[in-house]
Design a protein around this motif. Structure first.
Motif, mmCIF file in Angstrom:
data_model
loop_
_atom_site.group_PDB
_atom_site.id
_atom_site.type_symbol
_atom_site.label_atom_id
_atom_site.label_comp_id
_atom_site.label_asym_id
_atom_site.label_seq_id
_atom_site.Cartn_x
_atom_site.Cartn_y
_atom_site.Cartn_z
ATOM 1 N N PRO A 1 9.450 -37.044 58.963
ATOM 2 C CA PRO A 1 8.971 -35.946 59.799
ATOM 3 C C PRO A 1 7.643 -35.394 59.277
ATOM 4 C CG PRO A 1 11.299 -35.680 59.273
ATOM 5 C CD PRO A 1 10.791 -36.803 58.438
ATOM 6 N N VAL A 2 6.849 -34.859 60.182
ATOM 7 C CA VAL A 2 5.555 -34.303 59.826
ATOM 8 C C VAL A 2 5.711 -32.836 59.426
ATOM 9 C CG1 VAL A 2 3.293 -33.680 60.745
ATOM 10 C CG2 VAL A 2 4.295 -35.890 61.293
ATOM 11 N N ASN A 3 4.968 -32.414 58.420
ATOM 12 C CA ASN A 3 4.872 -31.007 58.044
ATOM 13 C C ASN A 3 6.216 -30.359 57.727
ATOM 14 O OD1 ASN A 3 2.110 -30.998 58.182
ATOM 15 N ND2 ASN A 3 2.027 -30.239 60.280
ATOM 16 N N TYR A 4 7.120 -31.093 57.127
ATOM 17 C CA TYR A 4 8.326 -30.456 56.625
ATOM 18 C C TYR A 4 7.968 -29.664 55.364
ATOM 19 C CZ TYR A 4 8.560 -34.147 53.082
ATOM 20 O OH TYR A 4 8.279 -34.998 52.038
ATOM 21 N N GLN A 5 8.813 -28.724 54.987
ATOM 22 C CA GLN A 5 8.555 -27.887 53.828
ATOM 23 C C GLN A 5 9.691 -28.033 52.820
ATOM 24 O OE1 GLN A 5 7.734 -24.354 56.596
ATOM 25 N NE2 GLN A 5 6.519 -23.843 54.819
ATOM 26 N N THR A 6 9.355 -28.011 51.535
ATOM 27 C CA THR A 6 10.372 -28.100 50.499
ATOM 28 C C THR A 6 10.149 -27.020 49.455
ATOM 29 O OG1 THR A 6 9.085 -29.676 49.168
ATOM 30 C CG2 THR A 6 10.629 -30.599 50.769
ATOM 31 N N TRP A 7 11.264 -26.529 48.919
ATOM 32 C CA TRP A 7 11.228 -25.574 47.817
ATOM 33 C C TRP A 7 12.097 -26.132 46.701
ATOM 34 C CZ3 TRP A 7 11.432 -24.425 52.904
ATOM 35 C CH2 TRP A 7 10.470 -23.546 53.409
ATOM 36 N N GLN A 8 11.487 -26.394 45.565
ATOM 37 C CA GLN A 8 12.204 -26.911 44.418
ATOM 38 C C GLN A 8 12.559 -25.755 43.493
ATOM 39 O OE1 GLN A 8 10.046 -29.905 42.289
ATOM 40 N NE2 GLN A 8 11.651 -30.251 40.780
ATOM 41 N N ARG A 9 13.747 -25.776 42.946
ATOM 42 C CA ARG A 9 14.174 -24.689 42.063
ATOM 43 C C ARG A 9 13.261 -24.612 40.844
ATOM 44 N NH1 ARG A 9 20.306 -22.847 40.993
ATOM 45 N NH2 ARG A 9 19.845 -20.905 39.891
ATOM 46 N N THR A 10 12.873 -23.408 40.474
ATOM 47 C CA THR A 10 12.002 -23.195 39.321
ATOM 48 C C THR A 10 12.793 -22.528 38.201
ATOM 49 O OG1 THR A 10 11.250 -21.046 40.144
ATOM 50 C CG2 THR A 10 9.966 -22.982 40.787
ATOM 51 N N TYR A 11 12.329 -22.763 36.994
ATOM 52 C CA TYR A 11 13.000 -22.217 35.817
ATOM 53 C C TYR A 11 11.970 -21.510 34.932
ATOM 54 C CZ TYR A 11 16.641 -25.518 37.232
ATOM 55 O OH TYR A 11 17.584 -26.224 37.950
ATOM 56 N N PRO A 12 12.319 -20.348 34.370
ATOM 57 C CA PRO A 12 11.375 -19.593 33.544
ATOM 58 C C PRO A 12 11.248 -20.180 32.147
ATOM 59 C CG PRO A 12 13.486 -18.481 33.581
ATOM 60 C CD PRO A 12 13.613 -19.654 34.509
ATOM 61 N N ASP A 13 10.182 -19.843 31.471
ATOM 62 C CA ASP A 13 10.000 -20.220 30.068
ATOM 63 C C ASP A 13 10.645 -19.173 29.167
ATOM 64 O OD1 ASP A 13 8.605 -22.408 30.842
ATOM 65 O OD2 ASP A 13 6.626 -21.667 30.262
ATOM 66 N N ASN A 14 11.077 -19.639 27.977
ATOM 67 C CA ASN A 14 11.549 -18.744 26.902
ATOM 68 C C ASN A 14 12.713 -17.861 27.328
ATOM 69 O OD1 ASN A 14 9.370 -19.696 25.195
ATOM 70 N ND2 ASN A 14 8.014 -18.371 26.394
ATOM 71 N N GLN A 15 13.575 -18.379 28.215
ATOM 72 C CA GLN A 15 14.806 -17.687 28.581
ATOM 73 C C GLN A 15 15.958 -18.671 28.523
ATOM 74 O OE1 GLN A 15 14.786 -15.357 32.199
ATOM 75 N NE2 GLN A 15 12.649 -14.744 31.936
ATOM 76 N N LYS A 16 17.098 -18.227 27.991
ATOM 77 C CA LYS A 16 18.251 -19.101 27.886
ATOM 78 C C LYS A 16 18.826 -19.382 29.271
ATOM 79 C CE LYS A 16 19.480 -17.511 23.250
ATOM 80 N NZ LYS A 16 20.515 -16.849 22.407
ATOM 81 N N ILE A 17 18.889 -20.645 29.634
ATOM 82 C CA ILE A 17 19.400 -21.049 30.945
ATOM 83 C C ILE A 17 20.235 -22.322 30.794
ATOM 84 C CG2 ILE A 17 17.472 -20.059 32.251
ATOM 85 C CD1 ILE A 17 16.291 -22.880 32.426
ATOM 86 N N SER A 18 20.895 -22.692 31.880
ATOM 87 C CA SER A 18 21.642 -23.950 31.941
ATOM 88 C C SER A 18 21.068 -24.795 33.069
ATOM 89 C CB SER A 18 23.135 -23.692 32.192
ATOM 90 O OG SER A 18 23.698 -22.920 31.148
ATOM 91 N N ILE A 19 20.965 -26.075 32.839
ATOM 92 C CA ILE A 19 20.467 -27.009 33.854
ATOM 93 C C ILE A 19 21.487 -28.124 34.040
ATOM 94 C CG2 ILE A 19 18.694 -28.690 34.452
ATOM 95 C CD1 ILE A 19 16.675 -27.069 33.006
ATOM 96 N N TYR A 20 21.854 -28.356 35.291
ATOM 97 C CA TYR A 20 22.677 -29.496 35.645
ATOM 98 C C TYR A 20 21.756 -30.609 36.141
ATOM 99 C CZ TYR A 20 26.779 -26.416 35.537
ATOM 100 O OH TYR A 20 27.774 -25.555 35.139
#
Length: 346
Positions: free
Chosen positions: A169-188
């Motif tokens: 498709p033309v001109n579809y939009q995507t948003w990828q999850r972002t993660y902050p720096d220097n903060q404790k997080i979990s990533i799957y």
């Protein structure tokens, strides 16, 4: 290493999977940020920051793109004749088509030879896919007109090979999850292990597109396509961003890909799985999601296009989203390009 130096990449050489993001590559070079996959001098894929979250939600004008691309081509020594055309896949991708005596060079399926350049939201070149050709002059030969060639094919014992290609498709939009720096997080995500070309070096480890450091002991033994949960934080050192692992384990989460619409409830973004009625709250969602994609009819169907959300369903029933894509109703198209190639039988 010549191509890596051309793009200013300093790092170690690792063996690549057979195909990565559309490029048949033998190896890649990286130190954790910029990366280039190489199949040959003319066949490569470059990323200015491989682990960078890059959403294609903002448009860019043709004139802005031309200035950025021309500067990039000059500064990186691409001195062949070319023309610039928008790529149909998204708003910020452009075909840099190689020209020979002013005419485009095409390869199979009528696709152009050259570069595919994607520009990020900060108007910097994010990626370059290269499919180039080296040309040498062997001589000059007359070419039949289209009518003569067609008549020759009709009168000869020739079959025809037809190639058809469909388009996204033309001109579809995507948003990828972002993660902050220097903060404790979990990533799957899925861990990839790339062995070094030099057997004396350590393998390159990543979870999805993010380079890993820290406590990664044992990850090099993980089987392909194994889902893990990693705990730690992102840190940047000398411009190279890595996820520094504190601990990790294999996860029992289930991958999920849903085409159900999104909506807001009590100021939270929510998705309902119409197949089972389960409702999930999405956290840390993009702030720039247009309201138009959240509009639904009385049957709980999106009225302005299709929303696709992918991620993981966790054991506690929560939904760990990774990517949200929006395909507007008036932008959905299917492009078929066909090429007829004579096959001569002697």
């Amino acid at each position: 290493m010549a191509l890596a130096e051309k793009f200013g990449i300093q790092g170690d050489i690792y063996l690549a999977p057979n195909q990565m993001r559309g490029i048949l590559a033998s190896y890649f070079v990286t130190a954790g940020g910029p990366r280039i996959y190489v199949g040959s001098d003319n066949y490569f894929a470059y990323y200015s920051d491989y682990g960078k979250e890059n959403s294609n939600t903002e448009n860019i004008s043709d004139e802005q793109a031309r200035i950025i691309i021309d500067d990039f081509m000059t500064s990186h020594g691409f001195n062949f004749e070319y023309r610039i055309e928008r790529n149909y896949r998204n708003k910020r991708s452009f075909n840099i088509i190689s020209l020979l005596d002013g005419m485009p060079i095409l390869y199979s399926r009528q696709l152009p030879a050259g570069l595919l350049i994607e520009i990020d939201s900060k108007n910097k070149v994010f990626s370059v896919n290269g499919i180039l050709y080296s040309t040498d002059l062997f001589g000059k030969f007359p070419i039949r007109s289209a009518g003569e060639a067609f008549q020759f094919m009709l009168e000869s014992q020739a079959g025809t090979l037809i190639s058809i290609q469909s388009a996204d498709p033309v001109n579809y939009q995507t948003w990828q999850r972002t993660y902050p720096d220097n903060q404790k997080i979990s990533i799957y995500g899925y861990v990839t292990v790339n062995n070094p070309a030099d057997t004396g070096n350590l393998p390159f480890l990543a979870i999805d597109e993010y380079a890993l450091g820290g406590n990664t002991a044992g990850m090099e033994k993980i089987a392909a396509h194994t889902l893990v949960i990693t705990n730690g934080q992102f840190q940047s050192v000398n411009g190279i961003r890595k996820f520094i692992v504190k601990d990790w384990k294999i996860s029992g989460a289930a991958p999920i890909y849903t085409q159900n619409p999104l909506y807001t409830e009590k100021s939270q973004l929510v998705i309902t799985d119409n197949s089972n009625g389960n409702t999930y709250i999405l956290t840390d969602t993009p702030k720039d999601l247009p309201k138009i994609i959240l509009e639904m009819n009385i049957d709980n169907e999106a009225v302005n296009g299709e929303v696709v959300t992918s991620g993981f369903l966790l054991s506690d029933g929560s939904f760990e989203w990774k990517v949200i894509s929006y395909y507007p109703t008036d932008q959905k198209i299917t492009v078929l390009s066909a090429a007829a190639i004579p096959i001569y039988i002697n």
